[in-house]
Design a protein around this motif. Structure first.
Motif, PDB file in Angstrom:
ATOM      1  N   SER A  66    -112.366-124.455  23.558  1.00 16.69           N
ATOM      2  CA  SER A  66    -113.549-123.660  23.904  1.00 16.69           C
ATOM      3  C   SER A  66    -113.182-122.250  24.354  1.00 16.69           C
ATOM      4  CB  SER A  66    -114.336-124.375  25.003  1.00 16.69           C
ATOM      5  OG  SER A  66    -113.512-124.629  26.126  1.00 16.69           O
ATOM      6  N   VAL A  67    -112.030-122.078  25.041  1.00 12.76           N
ATOM      7  CA  VAL A  67    -111.659-120.751  25.523  1.00 12.76           C
ATOM      8  C   VAL A  67    -111.482-119.786  24.359  1.00 12.76           C
ATOM      9  CG1 VAL A  67    -109.859-119.430  26.712  1.00 12.76           C
ATOM     10  CG2 VAL A  67    -110.653-121.586  27.676  1.00 12.76           C
ATOM     11  N   THR A  68    -110.908-120.271  23.260  1.00 16.64           N
ATOM     12  CA  THR A  68    -110.753-119.427  22.075  1.00 16.64           C
ATOM     13  C   THR A  68    -112.114-118.979  21.560  1.00 16.64           C
ATOM     14  OG1 THR A  68    -108.783-120.695  21.494  1.00 16.64           O
ATOM     15  CG2 THR A  68    -109.705-119.271  19.791  1.00 16.64           C
ATOM     16  N   THR A  69    -113.060-119.885  21.539  1.00 13.13           N
ATOM     17  CA  THR A  69    -114.401-119.547  21.072  1.00 13.13           C
ATOM     18  C   THR A  69    -115.065-118.543  21.999  1.00 13.13           C
ATOM     19  OG1 THR A  69    -114.647-121.748  20.095  1.00 13.13           O
ATOM     20  CG2 THR A  69    -116.652-120.492  20.455  1.00 13.13           C
ATOM     21  N   TYR A  70    -114.922-118.736  23.316  1.00 10.43           N
ATOM     22  CA  TYR A  70    -115.500-117.777  24.262  1.00 10.43           C
ATOM     23  C   TYR A  70    -114.907-116.388  24.038  1.00 10.43           C
ATOM     24  CZ  TYR A  70    -117.029-121.960  26.824  1.00 10.43           C
ATOM     25  OH  TYR A  70    -117.597-123.150  27.181  1.00 10.43           O
ATOM     26  N   GLY A  71    -113.576-116.336  23.815  1.00  6.21           N
ATOM     27  CA  GLY A  71    -112.933-115.049  23.586  1.00  6.21           C
ATOM     28  C   GLY A  71    -113.455-114.365  22.341  1.00  6.21           C
ATOM     29  N   ALA A  72    -113.638-115.132  21.266  1.00  9.85           N
ATOM     30  CA  ALA A  72    -114.165-114.566  20.029  1.00  9.85           C
ATOM     31  C   ALA A  72    -115.583-114.054  20.233  1.00  9.85           C
ATOM     32  CB  ALA A  72    -114.124-115.610  18.918  1.00  9.85           C
ATOM     33  N   ARG A 119    -109.236-106.334  12.831  1.00  7.01           N
ATOM     34  CA  ARG A 119    -110.183-106.265  11.701  1.00  7.01           C
ATOM     35  C   ARG A 119    -111.121-107.464  11.706  1.00  7.01           C
ATOM     36  NH1 ARG A 119    -105.428-104.510   9.047  1.00  7.01           N
ATOM     37  NH2 ARG A 119    -105.091-106.610   8.203  1.00  7.01           N
ATOM     38  N   ALA A 120    -110.584-108.640  11.978  1.00  5.86           N
ATOM     39  CA  ALA A 120    -111.407-109.851  11.968  1.00  5.86           C
ATOM     40  C   ALA A 120    -112.426-109.854  13.096  1.00  5.86           C
ATOM     41  CB  ALA A 120    -110.516-111.091  12.060  1.00  5.86           C
ATOM     42  N   ALA A 121    -112.082-109.202  14.225  1.00  6.08           N
ATOM     43  CA  ALA A 121    -112.998-109.190  15.370  1.00  6.08           C
ATOM     44  C   ALA A 121    -114.329-108.540  15.028  1.00  6.08           C
ATOM     45  CB  ALA A 121    -112.344-108.484  16.554  1.00  6.08           C
ATOM     46  N   ALA A 122    -114.332-107.669  14.028  1.00  4.97           N
ATOM     47  CA  ALA A 122    -115.591-107.036  13.614  1.00  4.97           C
ATOM     48  C   ALA A 122    -116.581-108.054  13.071  1.00  4.97           C
ATOM     49  CB  ALA A 122    -115.307-105.954  12.571  1.00  4.97           C
ATOM     50  N   SER A 123    -116.071-109.205  12.624  1.00  2.00           N
ATOM     51  CA  SER A 123    -116.959-110.237  12.075  1.00  2.00           C
ATOM     52  C   SER A 123    -117.472-111.187  13.149  1.00  2.00           C
ATOM     53  CB  SER A 123    -116.223-111.037  10.989  1.00  2.00           C
ATOM     54  OG  SER A 123    -115.183-111.830  11.563  1.00  2.00           O
ATOM     55  N   PHE A 124    -117.111-110.946  14.425  1.00  2.00           N
ATOM     56  CA  PHE A 124    -117.529-111.840  15.502  1.00  2.00           C
ATOM     57  C   PHE A 124    -118.846-111.402  16.140  1.00  2.00           C
ATOM     58  CE2 PHE A 124    -112.768-112.749  16.545  1.00  2.00           C
ATOM     59  CZ  PHE A 124    -112.681-113.564  15.427  1.00  2.00           C
ATOM     60  N   THR A 125    -119.424-110.296  15.665  1.00  2.00           N
ATOM     61  CA  THR A 125    -120.570-109.697  16.371  1.00  2.00           C
ATOM     62  C   THR A 125    -121.789-110.620  16.387  1.00  2.00           C
ATOM     63  OG1 THR A 125    -121.167-108.549  14.323  1.00  2.00           O
ATOM     64  CG2 THR A 125    -119.854-107.327  15.935  1.00  2.00           C
ATOM     65  N   ASP A 126    -121.909-111.519  15.430  1.00  2.00           N
ATOM     66  CA  ASP A 126    -123.087-112.386  15.378  1.00  2.00           C
ATOM     67  C   ASP A 126    -122.906-113.689  16.151  1.00  2.00           C
ATOM     68  OD1 ASP A 126    -121.135-113.256  13.490  1.00  2.00           O
ATOM     69  OD2 ASP A 126    -122.667-114.535  12.555  1.00  2.00           O
ATOM     70  N   LEU A 127    -121.719-113.879  16.764  1.00  2.00           N
ATOM     71  CA  LEU A 127    -121.425-115.186  17.365  1.00  2.00           C
ATOM     72  C   LEU A 127    -122.126-115.392  18.700  1.00  2.00           C
ATOM     73  CD1 LEU A 127    -117.597-115.592  16.649  1.00  2.00           C
ATOM     74  CD2 LEU A 127    -119.549-116.389  15.297  1.00  2.00           C
TER      75      LEU A 127
END
Length: 320
Positions: A66-72, A119-127
């Motif tokens: 879950s911590v990984t998901t929270y970070g994303a 670069r991948a973090a830009a795709s996390f905006t909708d999470l």
């Protein structure tokens, strides 16, 4: 990570799942990670501090927890060191993170992969909108379900939520290696740059002068130290006796040092002593000062040639 990146330019923290702590026990966890903590790892306790650590992080390396998901969700550039897809529910938020965050291969250098994580973090905006349909109401909703399953009446008062403070997190000065290899370079403007890597790690590839705290438990490292540094205790005037004895016991050493607050007192083999302190209190790292002076002496220069003021890793210091 601890071996790859310079110790004075990066900080690394480990957030372990609570089941690791409770399954192995605190003593065993600390025993297993003792050398890593001595190398500079911040070991975050399971009760407090993990949220603050996550928020403060520039990068995250995680798994399917879950911590990984929270970070994303927070938008932190994330790499996956492990991701057992078969253990993840298809279509879940964890699964989405697993499909977007780049993977790390075993023993792969991390530095070159950080750009991919950014670069991948830009795709996390909708999470963030998918994390929960009840923002700020999780404690109450979970408690309600638990009491329904127990067939007990739910208390009328608000569910208690303990504060998440920094209890158990070490002071910043404690998050630096107690034994390191240090390389010192003279910068064009005359300042000194010290690059340190810990030597406690099994696959350490560090080179340079060996700088060891006198309190380090490794006897062989203490005996082989190019610079032995007293880092604890207020020795008063007796510190000069300690510095002399440390040099007498190590004929190959050019220097011995003792930390005094945020300053460092050094003694050369010729008996010359000097105190190096940052102009801005708390700005420097005293063991770095000792390594810098050693590098200066090893290049055939004297302390007097440093002058009354110079810089170490960009921090202005004065010599007296």
């Amino acid at each position: 990570m601890l071996d790859e990146f310079p110790a004075d330019e990066h900080r690394f923290a480990a957030i372990l799942h609570p089941n690791i702590w409770y399954g192995h026990g605190r003593s065993e966890v600390h025993r297993l990670l003792a050398r890593h903590v001595r190398a500079g790892l911040v070991l975050v306790p399971p009760e407090f501090g993990w949220r603050a650590t996550l928020i403060a992080s520039d990068y995250l390396i995680g798994d399917h927890g879950s911590v990984t998901t929270y970070g994303a969700v927070l938008g932190i550039p994330t790499l996956l060191g492990s991701f057992p897809a078969r253990e993840v529910a298809p279509g879940s938020l964890v699964d989405v993170v697993g499909s977007r965050a780049p993977r790390l291969a075993e023993h792969e250098p991390i530095g070159p992969r950080l750009a991919a994580a950014e670069r991948a973090a830009a795709s996390f905006t909708d999470l963030s909108g998918r994390l929960t349909s009840r923002p700020g109401e999780a404690a109450g909703a979970v408690r309600r379900v638990c009491y329904e399953l127990l067939e007990l009446p739910e208390p009328e008062e608000e569910p208690p939520v303990p504060p998440d403070d920094l209890s158990g997190l070490p002071a910043p000065a404690a998050c630096l290696p107690t034994a390191s290899r240090a390389r010192t370079e003279v910068e064009p403007g005359g300042g000194l740059r010290v690059v340190r890597h810990p030597v406690d790690l099994p696959r350490s590839t560090a080179d340079g002068a060996l700088v060891v705290a006198a309190e380090h438990p490794g006897r062989s490292l203490r005996e082989a130290a190019d610079v032995l540094v007293l880092t604890t205790g207020d020795w008063g005037e007796h510190v000069h006796d300690w510095l002399r004895d440390a040099l007498d016991a190590r004929p190959g050493s050019l220097l011995a040092a003792a930390v005094q607050g945020d300053a460092c007192l050094v003694r050369t083999r010729s008996g010359r002593t000097a105190r190096i302190s940052p102009r801005v209190p708390g700005a420097g790292r005293p063991m770095c000062f000792a390594a810098a002076v050693h590098g200066w002496l090893a290049a055939g220069r004297s302390i007097d040639e440093l002058g009354p003021e110079t810089s170490v890793n960009g921090v202005r210091v004065q010599l007296s």
